[in-house]
Motif scaffolding. Structure first.
Motif: not given
Length: 215
Positions: A99-111, A113-128
């Motif tokens: 669910a954490a990964v999906r939330v961040i992907i949803g944010g990336i669809r709206k933003i 070019n967000s550096l913050m979200l892409w970094v967060g997605l990398g960490s979330a995928y590593a945990a997942h």
């Protein structure tokens, strides 16, 4: 089912009293303790609820308070894209890495070019993906570096992912780059330098242990 279990336990306790030869004057004390336990169960228990195995709450690496604080200092927090990471962190604390990964992907669809979200997605995928730098995690960190090539956050958090995966040599390479990219006046520079120094010490000890004995 709960009341039945409680009754069985009470009967077993009474039987143990008899078998162990507890003197009768003490029976009232033991009985009072059992009645107190039953009263507590009646007040706070849920005897009508069917039995079910407990579900553990998993704390994901991405929700480490120190790392979150460091991430906030490096990337900010009070922004539109930051809200997605706050929501993802809350889900990860409950063990809902998907669910954490999906939330961040949803944010990336709206933003996108967000550096913050892409970094967060990398960490979330590593945990997942079981604490591994999986291809999706690596892609997310690489995308973050493309968006901001001179920002220390992508190499630092990629290095953190490698630490969690046990690849300390690879982690050192990325942490060294993150330190080199950190401004001298940045509050997080000291944190990165300290982590890198600890990692260097660990690698030195590891290398000494693996070295063949001198003749």
């Amino acid at each position: 089912m709960g009341w039945l279990t409680l009754a069985i336990l009470g009967a077993a306790a009474f039987g143990a009293i008899v078998l162990l030869g507890v003197r009768r004057p003490l029976w009232s004390m033991v009985g009072s303790a059992l009645m107190l336990a039953a009263a507590g169960y009646a007040l706070q228990g849920r005897p009508s609820m069917p039995a079910a195995p407990a579900q553990p709450i998993v704390s994901a690496e991405a929700t480490d308070p120190e790392l979150i604080d460091l991430r906030n200092r490096m990337l900010g927090r009070f922004s539109g894209d930051g809200a997605y990471l706050v929501a993802a962190d809350a889900m990860a604390r409950q063990g809902e890495e998907r669910a954490a990964v999906r939330v961040i992907i949803g944010g990336i669809r709206k933003i996108p070019n967000s550096l913050m979200l892409w970094v967060g997605l990398g960490s979330a995928y590593a945990a997942h993906d079981g604490g591994q730098v999986s291809p999706p995690a690596l892609f997310a960190f690489q995308q973050a570096s493309r968006i901001s090539p001179l920002h220390p956050a992508p190499p630092f958090f990629l290095g953190q992912a490698y630490v969690e995966a046990g690849d300390f040599a690879e982690a050192r390479r990325y942490w060294a780059r993150a330190l080199a990219l950190s401004p001298q006046e940045a509050s997080y520079r000291r944190d990165i330098a300290m982590r890198l120094a600890i990692l260097d010490r660990f690698l030195a000890l590891q290398s000494a242990e693996e070295a063949p004995p001198s003749k």
